[in-house]
Scaffold this motif. Structure first.
Motif, PDB file in Angstrom:
ATOM      1  N   ASN A 434      40.310 -25.817  24.358  1.00 42.70           N
ATOM      2  CA  ASN A 434      40.383 -27.158  23.737  1.00 42.70           C
ATOM      3  C   ASN A 434      40.170 -28.240  24.796  1.00 42.70           C
ATOM      4  OD1 ASN A 434      42.752 -26.304  24.933  1.00 42.70           O
ATOM      5  ND2 ASN A 434      44.057 -27.524  23.609  1.00 42.70           N
ATOM      6  N   ALA A 435      38.921 -28.582  25.041  1.00 43.17           N
ATOM      7  CA  ALA A 435      38.618 -29.477  26.169  1.00 43.17           C
ATOM      8  C   ALA A 435      38.842 -30.944  25.836  1.00 43.17           C
ATOM      9  CB  ALA A 435      37.192 -29.251  26.632  1.00 43.17           C
ATOM     10  N   VAL A 436      38.411 -31.388  24.671  1.00 42.97           N
ATOM     11  CA  VAL A 436      38.613 -32.792  24.287  1.00 42.97           C
ATOM     12  C   VAL A 436      39.080 -32.833  22.836  1.00 42.97           C
ATOM     13  CG1 VAL A 436      37.620 -35.106  24.169  1.00 42.97           C
ATOM     14  CG2 VAL A 436      36.735 -33.486  25.841  1.00 42.97           C
ATOM     15  N   PRO A 437      40.215 -33.487  22.551  1.00 38.45           N
ATOM     16  CA  PRO A 437      40.771 -33.458  21.203  1.00 38.45           C
ATOM     17  C   PRO A 437      39.998 -34.296  20.187  1.00 38.45           C
ATOM     18  CG  PRO A 437      42.131 -34.781  22.661  1.00 38.45           C
ATOM     19  CD  PRO A 437      41.048 -34.206  23.505  1.00 38.45           C
ATOM     20  N   GLY A 438      40.427 -34.153  18.923  1.00 41.70           N
ATOM     21  CA  GLY A 438      39.721 -34.798  17.813  1.00 41.70           C
ATOM     22  C   GLY A 438      38.939 -33.720  17.077  1.00 41.70           C
ATOM     23  N   ALA A 439      38.583 -33.994  15.832  1.00 43.42           N
ATOM     24  CA  ALA A 439      37.817 -32.998  15.081  1.00 43.42           C
ATOM     25  C   ALA A 439      36.461 -33.569  14.726  1.00 43.42           C
ATOM     26  CB  ALA A 439      38.573 -32.616  13.817  1.00 43.42           C
ATOM     27  N   GLY A 499      34.916 -38.404  28.620  1.00 46.35           N
ATOM     28  CA  GLY A 499      34.623 -39.803  28.914  1.00 46.35           C
ATOM     29  C   GLY A 499      34.292 -40.584  27.648  1.00 46.35           C
ATOM     30  N   TRP A 500      33.690 -39.905  26.688  1.00 52.49           N
ATOM     31  CA  TRP A 500      33.331 -40.588  25.432  1.00 52.49           C
ATOM     32  C   TRP A 500      34.376 -40.392  24.338  1.00 52.49           C
ATOM     33  CZ3 TRP A 500      28.074 -37.714  25.759  1.00 52.49           C
ATOM     34  CH2 TRP A 500      27.234 -38.375  26.664  1.00 52.49           C
ATOM     35  N   GLY A 501      35.423 -39.621  24.638  1.00 50.59           N
ATOM     36  CA  GLY A 501      36.402 -39.298  23.597  1.00 50.59           C
ATOM     37  C   GLY A 501      35.766 -38.447  22.510  1.00 50.59           C
ATOM     38  N   LYS A 502      34.792 -37.622  22.885  1.00 48.37           N
ATOM     39  CA  LYS A 502      34.077 -36.824  21.869  1.00 48.37           C
ATOM     40  C   LYS A 502      34.621 -35.413  21.825  1.00 48.37           C
ATOM     41  CE  LYS A 502      29.967 -37.819  21.369  1.00 48.37           C
ATOM     42  NZ  LYS A 502      28.792 -38.185  20.699  1.00 48.37           N
ATOM     43  N   CYS A 503      34.927 -34.956  20.616  1.00 52.05           N
ATOM     44  CA  CYS A 503      35.470 -33.615  20.409  1.00 52.05           C
ATOM     45  C   CYS A 503      34.638 -32.548  21.126  1.00 52.05           C
ATOM     46  CB  CYS A 503      35.478 -33.383  18.908  1.00 52.05           C
ATOM     47  SG  CYS A 503      35.602 -31.709  18.406  1.00 52.05           S
ATOM     48  N   CYS A 504      35.301 -31.681  21.881  1.00 56.98           N
ATOM     49  CA  CYS A 504      34.560 -30.693  22.668  1.00 56.98           C
ATOM     50  C   CYS A 504      35.384 -29.422  22.857  1.00 56.98           C
ATOM     51  CB  CYS A 504      34.212 -31.320  24.022  1.00 56.98           C
ATOM     52  SG  CYS A 504      33.399 -30.208  25.159  1.00 56.98           S
ATOM     53  N   ILE A 505      34.732 -28.290  22.605  1.00 58.47           N
ATOM     54  CA  ILE A 505      35.358 -26.985  22.852  1.00 58.47           C
ATOM     55  C   ILE A 505      34.461 -26.242  23.845  1.00 58.47           C
ATOM     56  CG2 ILE A 505      36.025 -24.773  21.822  1.00 58.47           C
ATOM     57  CD1 ILE A 505      36.569 -26.270  19.215  1.00 58.47           C
ATOM     58  N   VAL A 506      35.047 -25.704  24.892  1.00 54.99           N
ATOM     59  CA  VAL A 506      34.256 -24.988  25.899  1.00 54.99           C
ATOM     60  C   VAL A 506      34.797 -23.564  26.037  1.00 54.99           C
ATOM     61  CG1 VAL A 506      33.700 -27.074  27.227  1.00 54.99           C
ATOM     62  CG2 VAL A 506      35.760 -25.792  27.781  1.00 54.99           C
ATOM     63  N   GLY A 507      34.067 -22.766  26.824  1.00 60.01           N
ATOM     64  CA  GLY A 507      34.565 -21.426  27.179  1.00 60.01           C
ATOM     65  C   GLY A 507      34.881 -20.543  25.984  1.00 60.01           C
ATOM     66  N   CYS A 508      34.082 -20.622  24.938  1.00 62.21           N
ATOM     67  CA  CYS A 508      34.296 -19.741  23.786  1.00 62.21           C
ATOM     68  C   CYS A 508      33.565 -18.431  24.087  1.00 62.21           C
ATOM     69  CB  CYS A 508      33.766 -20.397  22.517  1.00 62.21           C
ATOM     70  SG  CYS A 508      33.842 -19.291  21.106  1.00 62.21           S
TER      71      CYS A 508
END
Ligand code: PEP
Ligand code: MG
Length: 919
Positions: A434-439, A499-508
């Protein structure tokens, strides 16, 4: 004075000190390294070539300015002295990194070259000196790769492929498993490839390497990806990048070495925990690039406790020194820690609030934690004292939050009332980090170019990549969310998205992408390009489908900081609301009244209301018009009653009808026929009346108070509705403060007619009702003439509200409805293909020079007549932070903006008040 191009630091001393000015000269990285050196943190020695040198380089048509060479040679000499090593020495070479560093962070956009100074001879010397041939050849092969692509423009991929093939050939999975002799072979392959493509040998002279690398960093400033990033981030004020030449320290020397990236707090939640990733036996960009999945810092504590303690001390020193959460890069060479970078870290919106609150109320370390680090000799007493206390004041906490932080706080989450937990389980595809929150939900795309293309068409997309690289930045911006198969929380994708507050998931790791087939498989389920998925960046879950989202719950810290802001500000914050629903919402957001209720919006609400206003417009006699208006009266009364009740004692400014009448007329035949049936007026006559109402420039035509000058009965109806609703509330014990506002006034006499008529109607009704009902009559200042003659108008008006939408349109002579077609050219910089005439869109951020002058003048003149004249703003600018600060300075009593901008206004008003205190 001659310009200084180069600043040196090392052995505990630095040639420059911190501060914003220094950042513009030395860049963020350069000034960070100098400050860390000066406060006693272990930093490898080096020097920084200034941003202005880069600017000069471009001015000279990509040539290095004369005088630079001398200074660089002197700096290298100093570096040799401090390190005891010599550039090009075949037995014990000085090796350096050459890294970019602009005044603002541009993660991964600019270039870096490591291990510079190695050649066929010195690599052998390094192998002998360190007794580690594997390390020496690993460093050399990395240097050849980086120099070839970055400085000499060769494609990265062929060398990456050779590295990959080598691993296949010897049957190993990771880079550290490749033995020395194979790395040596690889270096030979790389050099042969270089010669084949460049027609000459790989440069062996370290000075030739150094100049090549410096120019490569300068050139990277204008590379396409860097330009795109600056455009997206609206970075227009920077002139170039600095270059940092730093002595190399090595994280790839074996299992006692490593390299990492960390934050002094959790950048997602703001929690006071040490947060980061590192890799053992790795170098430089390996962590950021997200190629290997990194380890957690807690593992470092268990495996290299000494290095971990040193790092904890650095964390405490830097947070206490900068009074801000820091984003750090470090290298451990044989258990010894070196810091390679520190800068203020990017954070999620929720973390922005929690960190500010924590910094103002809680210490970073407990007493025993601080003592332990002092005893171990890692934490100087001075910093131990600072680290056990809050580091900032409440005022500083309020000042630190930006309007972007607030805006981003309201980013959506999955609406679990609509998609239940059981349903979520069924459609779950997998989980990543869960790198950057928000959906976010959107159609899956697999390339940045595709994301941009579909984004431009208005489609919502999710960009899915194995890993993102800086080239993908345009597509990442266009996407609603980002999903990658590799990488940690500090990988490129995560840093940029955060930096943009954009939802992001990494390392899946379960995610398999087939770029050719344009599909992805996660845990046995396949999703094709164009199909919907939803990401929950707060927990890292991935779902199939286009799930409904909702507004999130706000963190406690948000309420506390806004409460502090409210205690500091002197301006009131009201809202623009036309319905009880909006009014209630705005109160939740902290509004203290309605600054603009646009009454005409109520006429569009239902067909019944539309027909009634249309009937009024086509009426052929005064009596007929009055009959139609009588139909509207109960609707308006009800609406006002609802709003007054919702505002429960807060002031409510109600504006009388404003738009030109043609806006209400039926636009199609069916509408005309229906109206004809109701009114008994022929279809032809109605059409004729509609044609009569046509205006060439309705914004300057028969609108605003001009309507009530010609049809006074409209004013009668509206004022009656307002007062009847207010009386009803009063009788029910609800406090009401109506403020009746006349739009588009241009003259005192015109306003006086309106005002007197308003009072006749209102006073009669109040008298009949027997209740006590104070009310005000004021005007909008939306026409330049009204601002110029504000002293006369204030003789009659009890308040002014600046309608800066119209005031901007009329002052600039730009139609607010049409200017969007060409304004982008005025706002975009020359570099981005525009003309750079305005810094911002004047309809979004107040043109302080022009329109602002009229606002100031209007207030001054108005108050010259009526000292305590109440003044506010209700144009769109009332929700823009910069404009709000201007309003404070101009002496306004309140700003009014749409409900969701109310928190932004509360904060900006407090920040404006704090600026006053500084003076
Ligand atoms: C204005 O002109 O700024 C204003 C608030 O009125 P409207 O946008 O309704 O014209
Ligand atoms: Mg207006």
């Amino acid at each position: 004075m001659t310009k200084k191009y180069v600043y040196f630091y090392g052995a505990g001393k630095a040639e420059a000190k911190g501060g914003a000015l220094a950042k513009n000269v030395l860049g963020g990285k350069g000034i960070g390294l100098m400050e860390m050196t000066a406060i006693g943190i272990s930093v490898p020695a080096g020097f920084t070539i200034t941003v202005q040198t880069c600017e000069a380089y471009y001015k000279l048509g990509r040539k290095l300015p004369s005088g630079l060479e001398k200074e660089v040679r002197e700096a290298v000499l100093k570096l040799e002295k401090v390190t005891g090593k010599k550039l090009g020495n075949p037995h014990d070479p000085l090796l350096v990194s050459v890294r970019s560093g602009a005044a603002r962070s541009m993660p991964g956009m600019l270039e870096t070259i490591l291990n510079l100074g190695l050649n066929d001879k010195s690599v052998e010397g390094l192998a002998k000196k360190t007794d580690n041939a594997r390390f020496a050849y690993d460093a050399y092969r990395r240097f050849i790769q980086m120099f070839s692509s970055t400085a000499m423009g060769l494609s990265k991929q062929p060398m990456e492929d050779m590295l990959h093939e080598m691993k296949n050939e010897i049957g190993v999975k990771t880079d550290p498993e490749i033995p020395a002799e194979k790395l040596k072979e690889l270096c030979a392959q790389f050099k042969a490839f270089y010669k084949m493509n460049k027609g000459e040998d790989f440069p062996q002279d370290p000075w030739e390497q150094l100049w090549g690398a410096i120019m490569a960093v300068f050139n990277s400033w204008e590379a396409e990806k860097a330009q795109t990033y600056r455009r997206v981030e609206k970075i227009t004020d920077l002139k170039g990048t600095a270059v940092n030449v730093v002595q190399m320290v090595f994280g790839n020397k074996g299992d006692n070495s490593g390299t990492g990236v960390c934050f002094t707090r959790d950048p997602n939640t703001g929690e006071n925990t040490f947060y980061g990733d590192y890799l053992i036996n790795a170098q430089g960009e390996d962590v950021v690039a997200g190629i290997r999945t990194p380890l957690k810092l807690s593992t470092l504590r268990d495996t290299m406790p000494r290095a971990y303690d040193q790092l904890c001390a650095v964390r405490a020193i830097l947070e206490s020194h900068y009074k801000e959460m820091q984003d750090l890069e470090f290298t451990i060479e044989d258990q010894k820690l070196y810091m390679l970078q520190c800068r203020t870290g990017k954070r999620s919106p929720a973390a922005a609030f929690s960190i500010a609150l924590d910094h103002a109320t809680k210490p970073l370390l407990s007493g025993p934690q601080a003592n332990d680090l002092v005893k171990k000799g890692y934490l100087p007493k001075k910093y131990a004292r600072l680290a056990v206390k809050p580091v900032i004041t409440r005022q500083q906490a309020v000042n630190r939050i930006s309007s972007d932080d607030i805006e981003r706080l309201f980013y959506p989450v999955i609406d679990t009332r609509k998609t239940g937990v059981d349903q979520l389980k069924k459609i779950r595809l997998g989980q990543g980090i869960n790198a950057v929150p928000g959906a976010a939900s959107g159609k899956v795309v697999f390339t940045a170019a595709e994301a941009e293309k579909m984004g431009q068409k208005g489609e919502k997309v999710i960009l899915v990549r194995k890993e993102t690289s800086p080239e993908d930045v345009g597509g990442m911006h266009a996407a609603k969310g980002i999903l990658t198969a590799t990488g940690g929380k500090t990988s490129h994708a995560a840093v940029v998205a955060r930096g943009w507050g954009k939802c992001c998931i990494v390392g899946c790791e379960a995610l398999n992408i087939n770029y050719e087939a344009k599909s992805m498989t996660v845990n046995g389920k396949t999703v094709k390009q164009g199909e919907f998925i939803t990401l929950d960046g707060s927990v890292g879950e991935i779902y199939s489908g286009d799930l409904p989202l909702k507004e999130p719950e706000l963190p406690k810290a948000y309420y506390t900081i806004l409460k502090w802001a409210d205690q500091l500000r002197t301006m009131k914050v009201r809202t623009n609301a036309d319905t009880p629903y909006d009014a209630i919402n705005a109160i939740k957001m902290g509004a203290e009244g309605i600054g603009l209720c646009r009454t005409e919006h109520m006429f569009f609400d239902t067909e019944e209301r539309r027909l009634a206003i249309q009937e009024m417009i086509v009426a052929e006699t005064l009596d007929a018009r009055k009959i139609a208006l009588a139909k509207l009266l109960p609707f308006q009364t009800d609406d006002f009653y609802g709003i007054f009740k919702a505002m429960n004692g807060f002031p409510v400014t109600i504006r009388l009808i404003d738009p030109p009448l043609h806006e209400f007329t039926p636009k199609d035949n069916a509408g005309v026929e229906k109206l004809s049936k109701i009114t008994g007026i022929s279809v032809d006559k109605i059409k004729h009346r509609c044609e009569q109402l046509h205006e060439s420039n309705p914004m300057l035509g028969h609108r605003g108070c001009r309507l009530c000058i010609t049809y006074p009965e409209i004013l009668d109806m509206q004022v009656t509705a307002i007062i009847q609703a207010a009386v009803k509330c009063r009788k029910e014990g609800v406090k009401v403060l109506p403020e009746i506002m006349i739009p588009l006034t241009m003259d005192k006499k015109e306003f006086k007619i309106m005002e007197q008529q308003t009072r006749v109607v209102a006073d009669k009704l109040i008298q009949q009702s027997g209740v006590k009902l104070p009310y005000l009559v004021g005007t909008m200042i939306e026409i330049p003439r009204a601002a110029l003659l504000a002293d006369q108008i204030a003789e009659v008006a009890e308040f002014f509200s600046f309608g800066t939408n119209d005031l901007t349109q009329m002052t600039l002579g730009l139609s607010r409805d049409d200017a969007g077609r060409f304004l982008p050219t005025y706002v975009a910089t020359e570099k981005d293909g525009g003309k750079g005439i305005f810094k911002d869109d004047p309809f979004q951020s107040l043109d302080q020079d022009g329109v602002g002058m009229l606002v100031k003048l209007g207030i001054e003149r108005g108050r010259s007549t009526k000292k305590d004249l109440k003044v506010g703003i209700c144009g769109e600018h009332g929700g823009d932070a910069q404009s709000i600060k201007f309003c404070h300075k101009a002496g306004m009593n309140y700003v009014s903006c749409s409900p969701y901008r109310v928190p932004i206004a509360r904060l900006a008003a407090a920040q404006a008040a704090l600026q006053d205190q500084k003076k």
